[in-house]
Design an enzyme around this catalytic site. Structure first.
Site, PDB file in Angstrom:
ATOM      1  N   GLY A  44      47.982  38.584 -57.038  1.00  0.00           N
ATOM      2  CA  GLY A  44      48.722  38.195 -58.163  1.00  0.00           C
ATOM      3  C   GLY A  44      48.610  38.853 -59.931  1.00  0.00           C
ATOM      4  O   GLY A  44      47.578  40.380 -59.517  1.00  0.00           O
ATOM      5  N   LYS A  90      47.737  32.881 -63.719  1.00  0.00           N
ATOM      6  CA  LYS A  90      48.109  33.823 -63.071  1.00  0.00           C
ATOM      7  C   LYS A  90      49.405  32.863 -61.547  1.00  0.00           C
ATOM      8  O   LYS A  90      49.617  32.103 -61.536  1.00  0.00           O
ATOM      9  CB  LYS A  90      46.737  33.004 -61.687  1.00  0.00           C
ATOM     10  N   GLY A 127      45.521  41.718 -65.650  1.00  0.00           N
ATOM     11  CA  GLY A 127      44.578  42.053 -64.667  1.00  0.00           C
ATOM     12  C   GLY A 127      45.033  41.622 -63.183  1.00  0.00           C
ATOM     13  O   GLY A 127      46.083  40.662 -63.447  1.00  0.00           O
ATOM     14  N   ASP A 157      33.504  34.980 -52.799  1.00  0.00           N
ATOM     15  CA  ASP A 157      33.355  36.842 -53.392  1.00  0.00           C
ATOM     16  C   ASP A 157      32.844  36.529 -55.024  1.00  0.00           C
ATOM     17  O   ASP A 157      33.364  37.523 -56.045  1.00  0.00           O
ATOM     18  CB  ASP A 157      34.965  36.705 -53.478  1.00  0.00           C
TER      19      ASP A 157
END
Length: 463
Positions: free
Chosen positions: A64, A81, A59, A180
């Site tokens: 990032g 990540k 993703g 979020d």
């Protein structure tokens, strides 16, 4: 980040259609990167920190990229990540990136993606670029599942949200707020394990005020009114912003649409701050009206009047979904089978827990025959005597344990398609993956909430 292991695109073969969606881009406090500047991110086959062999991109987001990698020392797949090259020199981006890793490290729960380690690697130009390594949860995001399947069954929604609430509660108990929460940040993995991911906008509440500035951040479609307005929230209520997002997500999953629909991000946030949401039962008539009160309380504009916690929201959802007798089923010979024909198997050597499971299933499925086995061998004998429609197995039993018993059941022609739920006091993500590979349909961690078992059993039988 759209999701810890996925993105808003996800795997194309899983997404036959992609309908028009409401604004879903997070409101960032750092500028977006220049388009097309992914040079400098390690590619497939490259090593990070002499340990992690990059496989492919999982993703991408504004800050990032998340890559699937192989930990060559421990011989396991991980998600890593990496900060975007454009932000390597940004102190603010570094601070947020490190903050996300630290926040994730505070939380240890089966419904939250686990972080393994944090480090830095050498970026182009000789600068040190931060990265962190986390658990890889194979599967798809909740958003991808919803778009692939359309409106989910009520029981499947409850099965997902029940686990999201548990994970979110763990984040809050660790002294953090996600800020979020949305379907792209929820992963569905093996054995229907649900994990909350992507704490990139999380705030740790015990930090000094100047170490974590209050900013407008989040995704407009799920943003709480107090975050939209920039209100000063009373101490002890910051986590209720996540409860609001949770209720919005629940509304969307149960009805197939957001409570407020617009393509304009500013209008979306304004409506969250000022407009009452519609009743979910009016949009989905088969939805019990008990859900209306739960959702409206979760989306209260005033956090002081909102549902107090993710745990309280979880319990209210489960209570709203009152169990009913299972529908009549038609046997292969065309004869009608009544609820009393159901046979459910419970295998657990803990007598008290087995009694709890038996009472719960008896309440949820009136008239069903519930058989309790004290070990794996007895469970196999009961299934050989007469097949069941559902089995609830303990992972840790004398003789055949839950993993061995699951494998044995799947090798038995008469029971190879019977749904299997596994409960345990000690298992974790590796057990989830192994059990899923053997054919288990669900996984619960003790001590379980009886209503969570009911929701999972109903969802599994509905399939």
């Amino acid at each position: 980040m759209p999701g810890a292991h996925g993105s808003d695109s996800d795997d194309p073969e899983l997404l036959p259609t992609q309908p028009r969606r409401a604004p879903d881009a997070a409101v960032e406090t750092v500028p977006p990167p220049r388009a097309g500047t992914w040079d400098g991110v390690p590619g497939p086959g490259e090593l990070v920190a002499d340990t992690y062999r990059i496989t492919r991109v999982l993703g991408e987001g504004a800050m990032g990229v998340v890559m699937l990698a192989r930990d060559e020392r421990l011989e396991r797949d991980v998600a890593i990540k990496l900060i975007h090259p454009d932000y390597v020199a940004s102190a603010d981006a570094h601070a947020r990136f490190v903050g996300e890793a630290r926040t994730m490290a505070r939380v240890r729960h089966e419904n939250v993606v686990e972080i393994y380690t944090f480090g830095e690697h050498r970026a182009p130009g000789g600068q040190r670029a931060p990265y962190f390594v986390m658990e890889y949860v194979p599967g798809i995001t909740l958003d991808a599942r919803r778009r692939a399947q359309g409106v989910l069954s009520i029981d499947e929604v409850i099965g997902v949200l029940e686990q999201v609430c548990r994970g979110l509660g763990a984040i809050h108990r660790a002294g953090a707020v996600h800020r979020d929460l949305k379907p792209t940040n929820v992963l569905i993995g093996p054995a229907f394990r649900v994990a909350v991911a992507d704490l990139g906008l999380a705030r740790v509440l015990d930090r000094p005020r100047d170490a974590d500035r209050d900013t407008v951040s989040g995704t407009p479609a799920y943003m709480s009114p107090e975050m939209v307005r920039g209100d000063v929230v009373p101490a002890g209520m910051h986590h209720r912003a996540d409860v609001y997002s949770l209720a919005v997500m629940a509304f969307e999953l149960l009805t197939g649409r957001l409570p407020f629909e617009t393509d304009d991000a500013v209008e979306m946030m304004t409506r969250h701050a000022t407009e009452a949401p519609p009743l979910a039962s009016e949009l989905r008539p088969e939805l019990p009206r008990a859900f209306d009160e739960v959702l409206l309380r979760g989306m209260e504009k005033d956090p002081a009047r909102r549902t107090a916690s993710a745990e309280a929201f979880r319990r209210e959802l489960l209570e709203a979904r009152t169990p009913s007798p299972p529908a009549r089923r038609t046997a292969s010979d065309g004869a009608t089978q009544h609820p009393g024909a159901l046979r459910l198997l419970v295998a657990d050597d803990d007598e008290d827990f087995a009694a709890l499971v038996r009472e719960t299933l008896d309440w949820a499925f009136p008239g069903a025959e519930i058989v309790v086995a004290r070990d794996g061998e007895q469970a196999l004998r009961e299934l050989d005597r007469r097949p069941a429609v559902l089995a609830v197995l303990d992972l840790d039993m004398p003789g055949l344990n839950g993993i061995e018993l699951t494998a044995a059941i799947r090798a038995t022609p008469r029971s190879e398609r019977m749904p299997i739920l596994v409960v345990t006091a000690t298992g974790g993500a590796p057990d989830w993956r192994l059990l899923a590979s053997l054919g288990a349909d669900g996984f619960l961690v003790k001590p379980i909430d009886p209503m969570a078992l009911v929701a999972l059993a109903r969802r599994t039988l509905a399939r």
